[in-house]
Design a protein around this motif. Structure first.
Motif, PDB file in Angstrom:
ATOM      1  N   THR A 106       0.835  -1.283   0.004  1.00 41.64           N
ATOM      2  CA  THR A 106       0.012  -0.067   0.259  1.00 41.64           C
ATOM      3  C   THR A 106       0.979   1.190  -0.508  1.00 41.64           C
ATOM      4  OG1 THR A 106      -2.114  -1.077   0.542  1.00 41.64           O
ATOM      5  CG2 THR A 106      -1.705   1.461   0.639  1.00 41.64           C
ATOM      6  N   LEU A 107       0.581   2.147  -1.155  1.00 41.57           N
ATOM      7  CA  LEU A 107       1.532   3.253  -1.060  1.00 41.57           C
ATOM      8  C   LEU A 107       0.362   4.853  -0.562  1.00 41.57           C
ATOM      9  CD1 LEU A 107       2.130   3.531  -4.317  1.00 41.57           C
ATOM     10  CD2 LEU A 107       3.943   2.449  -2.734  1.00 41.57           C
ATOM     11  N   THR A 108       0.965   5.636   0.087  1.00 39.80           N
ATOM     12  CA  THR A 108       0.262   5.982   1.262  1.00 39.80           C
ATOM     13  C   THR A 108       1.454   7.319   1.089  1.00 39.80           C
ATOM     14  OG1 THR A 108       0.761   5.573   2.811  1.00 39.80           O
ATOM     15  CG2 THR A 108      -0.568   4.727   2.522  1.00 39.80           C
ATOM     16  N   LEU A 109       0.921   8.905   0.824  1.00 42.30           N
ATOM     17  CA  LEU A 109       1.346  10.228   0.858  1.00 42.30           C
ATOM     18  C   LEU A 109       0.981  10.393   2.415  1.00 42.30           C
ATOM     19  CD1 LEU A 109       2.993  12.009  -1.094  1.00 42.30           C
ATOM     20  CD2 LEU A 109       0.983  13.356  -1.359  1.00 42.30           C
ATOM     21  N   SER A 110       1.833  11.372   2.776  1.00 38.32           N
ATOM     22  CA  SER A 110       1.864  11.988   3.739  1.00 38.32           C
ATOM     23  C   SER A 110       2.451  13.445   4.054  1.00 38.32           C
ATOM     24  CB  SER A 110       2.615  11.105   5.835  1.00 38.32           C
ATOM     25  OG  SER A 110       1.490   9.935   5.280  1.00 38.32           O
ATOM     26  N   TRP A 111       2.849  14.084   5.147  1.00 36.89           N
ATOM     27  CA  TRP A 111       3.150  15.654   4.830  1.00 36.89           C
ATOM     28  C   TRP A 111       3.590  15.657   6.607  1.00 36.89           C
ATOM     29  CZ3 TRP A 111      -1.179  14.704   2.133  1.00 36.89           C
ATOM     30  CH2 TRP A 111      -2.238  15.859   2.516  1.00 36.89           C
ATOM     31  N   ASN A 112       4.367  16.668   6.507  1.00 35.68           N
ATOM     32  CA  ASN A 112       5.157  17.208   7.987  1.00 35.68           C
ATOM     33  C   ASN A 112       4.639  18.622   8.149  1.00 35.68           C
ATOM     34  OD1 ASN A 112       7.244  15.196   8.106  1.00 35.68           O
ATOM     35  ND2 ASN A 112       5.458  15.570  10.491  1.00 35.68           N
ATOM     36  N   ILE A 113       3.872  19.529   8.619  1.00 38.86           N
ATOM     37  CA  ILE A 113       3.834  20.163   8.797  1.00 38.86           C
ATOM     38  C   ILE A 113       4.794  21.776   9.199  1.00 38.86           C
ATOM     39  CG2 ILE A 113       2.026  22.430   9.046  1.00 38.86           C
ATOM     40  CD1 ILE A 113       0.291  20.874   8.255  1.00 38.86           C
ATOM     41  N   ILE A 114       5.808  21.864   8.824  1.00 38.86           N
ATOM     42  CA  ILE A 114       6.572  23.001   9.326  1.00 38.86           C
ATOM     43  C   ILE A 114       5.915  24.410   9.862  1.00 38.86           C
ATOM     44  CG2 ILE A 114       9.402  24.065   9.360  1.00 38.86           C
ATOM     45  CD1 ILE A 114       8.306  20.612   8.851  1.00 38.86           C
ATOM     46  N   PRO A 115       5.427  24.937  10.825  1.00 39.99           N
ATOM     47  CA  PRO A 115       4.915  25.604  11.115  1.00 39.99           C
ATOM     48  C   PRO A 115       6.033  26.866  11.442  1.00 39.99           C
ATOM     49  CG  PRO A 115       4.763  24.629  12.870  1.00 39.99           C
ATOM     50  CD  PRO A 115       5.556  23.571  11.998  1.00 39.99           C
ATOM     51  N   ASN A 116       5.486  28.737  12.025  1.00 40.86           N
ATOM     52  CA  ASN A 116       6.553  29.679  12.509  1.00 40.86           C
ATOM     53  C   ASN A 116       6.074  29.427  14.178  1.00 40.86           C
ATOM     54  OD1 ASN A 116       6.849  31.027  10.381  1.00 40.86           O
ATOM     55  ND2 ASN A 116       5.192  31.464   9.427  1.00 40.86           N
ATOM     56  N   ALA A 117       4.764  29.054  14.365  1.00 43.01           N
ATOM     57  CA  ALA A 117       5.172  28.472  16.045  1.00 43.01           C
ATOM     58  C   ALA A 117       3.782  27.337  16.369  1.00 43.01           C
ATOM     59  CB  ALA A 117       4.605  30.057  16.535  1.00 43.01           C
ATOM     60  N   GLY A 118       4.354  26.334  17.179  1.00 38.05           N
ATOM     61  CA  GLY A 118       3.662  25.211  17.425  1.00 38.05           C
ATOM     62  C   GLY A 118       3.630  23.734  16.736  1.00 38.05           C
ATOM     63  N   PHE A 119       3.470  23.019  17.163  1.00 34.73           N
ATOM     64  CA  PHE A 119       4.008  22.089  17.140  1.00 34.73           C
ATOM     65  C   PHE A 119       4.081  21.290  16.065  1.00 34.73           C
ATOM     66  CE2 PHE A 119      -0.386  21.142  17.854  1.00 34.73           C
ATOM     67  CZ  PHE A 119      -1.149  20.100  16.755  1.00 34.73           C
ATOM     68  N   LEU A 120       4.810  19.880  15.598  1.00 33.75           N
ATOM     69  CA  LEU A 120       4.919  19.768  14.089  1.00 33.75           C
ATOM     70  C   LEU A 120       4.124  17.921  13.633  1.00 33.75           C
ATOM     71  CD1 LEU A 120       7.058  20.008  11.568  1.00 33.75           C
ATOM     72  CD2 LEU A 120       8.719  18.120  12.859  1.00 33.75           C
ATOM     73  N   PRO A 121       2.856  18.717  12.912  1.00 27.85           N
ATOM     74  CA  PRO A 121       2.382  17.512  12.801  1.00 27.85           C
ATOM     75  C   PRO A 121       2.141  16.339  11.607  1.00 27.85           C
ATOM     76  CG  PRO A 121       0.846  19.364  11.916  1.00 27.85           C
ATOM     77  CD  PRO A 121       2.429  19.927  12.180  1.00 27.85           C
ATOM     78  N   ASN A 122       1.478  15.295  11.833  1.00 29.86           N
ATOM     79  CA  ASN A 122       2.113  14.237  10.510  1.00 29.86           C
ATOM     80  C   ASN A 122       1.049  13.914  10.186  1.00 29.86           C
ATOM     81  OD1 ASN A 122       3.254  12.494   9.142  1.00 29.86           O
ATOM     82  ND2 ASN A 122       3.404  10.709  10.535  1.00 29.86           N
ATOM     83  N   ILE A 123       0.306  14.380   8.981  1.00 31.80           N
ATOM     84  CA  ILE A 123      -0.389  14.125   8.562  1.00 31.80           C
ATOM     85  C   ILE A 123      -0.883  13.306   7.271  1.00 31.80           C
ATOM     86  CG2 ILE A 123      -3.245  15.917   6.959  1.00 31.80           C
ATOM     87  CD1 ILE A 123      -1.868  16.729   9.852  1.00 31.80           C
ATOM     88  N   PHE A 124      -1.241  12.542   7.278  1.00 37.95           N
ATOM     89  CA  PHE A 124      -2.269  11.261   6.135  1.00 37.95           C
ATOM     90  C   PHE A 124      -3.251  11.663   5.183  1.00 37.95           C
ATOM     91  CE2 PHE A 124      -0.623   8.891   9.693  1.00 37.95           C
ATOM     92  CZ  PHE A 124       0.760   8.685   9.207  1.00 37.95           C
ATOM     93  N   ALA A 125      -2.285  11.546   3.868  1.00 39.00           N
ATOM     94  CA  ALA A 125      -3.793  11.786   3.094  1.00 39.00           C
ATOM     95  C   ALA A 125      -5.029  11.236   2.745  1.00 39.00           C
ATOM     96  CB  ALA A 125      -3.249  12.134   1.531  1.00 39.00           C
ATOM     97  N   GLN A 126      -6.118  11.699   2.322  1.00 43.90           N
ATOM     98  CA  GLN A 126      -7.206  11.331   2.285  1.00 43.90           C
ATOM     99  C   GLN A 126      -6.821  10.369   0.480  1.00 43.90           C
ATOM    100  OE1 GLN A 126      -9.967  13.885   2.385  1.00 43.90           O
ATOM    101  NE2 GLN A 126     -10.018  13.385   4.492  1.00 43.90           N
ATOM    102  N   GLY A 127      -7.245   8.681   1.137  1.00 46.13           N
ATOM    103  CA  GLY A 127      -6.280   7.638  -0.358  1.00 46.13           C
ATOM    104  C   GLY A 127      -5.378   7.518  -0.757  1.00 46.13           C
ATOM    105  N   SER A 128      -5.195   6.114  -0.878  1.00 49.45           N
ATOM    106  CA  SER A 128      -3.942   5.390  -1.245  1.00 49.45           C
ATOM    107  C   SER A 128      -3.472   4.693  -2.414  1.00 49.45           C
ATOM    108  CB  SER A 128      -3.803   4.776   0.191  1.00 49.45           C
ATOM    109  OG  SER A 128      -4.417   3.751  -0.096  1.00 49.45           O
ATOM    110  N   HIS A 129      -3.001   3.823  -2.545  1.00 48.13           N
ATOM    111  CA  HIS A 129      -2.724   2.672  -3.802  1.00 48.13           C
ATOM    112  C   HIS A 129      -3.086   1.412  -3.339  1.00 48.13           C
ATOM    113  CE1 HIS A 129      -2.665   1.604  -7.907  1.00 48.13           C
ATOM    114  NE2 HIS A 129      -1.246   1.068  -7.606  1.00 48.13           N
ATOM    115  N   SER A 130      -3.316   0.426  -3.930  1.00 48.73           N
ATOM    116  CA  SER A 130      -2.897  -0.961  -3.231  1.00 48.73           C
ATOM    117  C   SER A 130      -2.635  -1.637  -4.717  1.00 48.73           C
ATOM    118  CB  SER A 130      -3.390  -2.110  -2.680  1.00 48.73           C
ATOM    119  OG  SER A 130      -3.806  -1.258  -1.815  1.00 48.73           O
ATOM    120  N   PHE A 131      -0.878  -2.278  -4.175  1.00 52.39           N
ATOM    121  CA  PHE A 131      -0.642  -2.852  -5.579  1.00 52.39           C
ATOM    122  C   PHE A 131      -0.010  -4.404  -5.043  1.00 52.39           C
ATOM    123  CE2 PHE A 131       2.853  -0.570  -4.229  1.00 52.39           C
ATOM    124  CZ  PHE A 131       4.132  -1.243  -5.472  1.00 52.39           C
ATOM    125  N   LYS A 132       0.511  -5.134  -6.614  1.00 53.86           N
ATOM    126  CA  LYS A 132       1.180  -6.528  -6.583  1.00 53.86           C
ATOM    127  C   LYS A 132       2.243  -6.424  -6.411  1.00 53.86           C
ATOM    128  CE  LYS A 132      -1.749  -9.124  -9.264  1.00 53.86           C
ATOM    129  NZ  LYS A 132      -1.893 -10.625  -9.098  1.00 53.86           N
TER     130      LYS A 132
END
Length: 179
Positions: free
Chosen positions: A143-169
């Motif tokens: 399963t392939l998934t896309l994620s990202w970290n938001i680098i803010p000016n102030a605050g914590f560093l969230p880890n976000i997962f995209a809606q949608g993925s792709h499965s293959f064999k």
């Protein structure tokens, strides 16, 4: 009455208190925003090779080569508290030896000034898709998934997962030709 140093100390303490309150207001104004978005991922070409490991064990391990398409729009994630995005594509799979395997295959840093609309066709992975052993051969649930970290000016560093993925064999046989 008060010396110059006492007045300077009071002014500095007040200024730092105001700046701390403004920084907290910056953080709290964007912490509850929804940073998820849809993504469309598809694999174009899948190749599997069996490569000897030249460590002490001298075993042969699986090495996968992928070409993929990726489309998503991340422009709406940028607000006044976001400096940059660290976007990465991971592959998750299960083998008889390990319940969960995660491999980062591709990443990109997107700055505020850059175009955040990703429309990639036939992209090769940036990093090797290497498995310690033979867990990729014939594996039917990668399963392939896309994620990202938001680098803010102030605050914590969230880890976000995209809606949608792709499965293959992966194929059940190794490729013998050069890639």
């Amino acid at each position: 009455m008060h010396s110059f140093l006492q007045r300077g100390n009071a002014l500095l303490a007040y200024t730092l208190s105001v700046l701390a309150c403004l920084t907290f207001a910056c953080f709290i104004s964007t912490v509850f925003l929804n940073y998820r978005t849809d993504v469309d991922i598809s694999t174009v070409r899948i190749v599997l090779k069996n490569i000897p490991d030249y460590s002490a064990s001298r075993e042969e391990n699986d090495l996968g080569f992928l070409t993929f398409d990726l489309q998503t729009d991340l422009k709406h994630l940028f607000n006044w508290n976001v400096k940059q995005l660290f976007v990465y594509l991971t592959a998750e799979y299960e083998t008889p030896n390990n319940k969960l395997n995660q491999v980062v295959l591709w990443d990109k840093i997107i700055l505020r000034e850059e175009n955040a609309k990703l429309d990639f066709k036939n992209i090769n992975t940036k990093y090797y898709f290497w498995d310690d052993g033979n867990g990729l051969k014939g594996n039917k649930n990668i399963t392939l998934t896309l994620s990202w970290n938001i680098i803010p000016n102030a605050g914590f560093l969230p880890n976000i997962f995209a809606q949608g993925s792709h499965s293959f064999k992966f194929p059940a046989e190794y490729t013998t030709s050069r890639i």
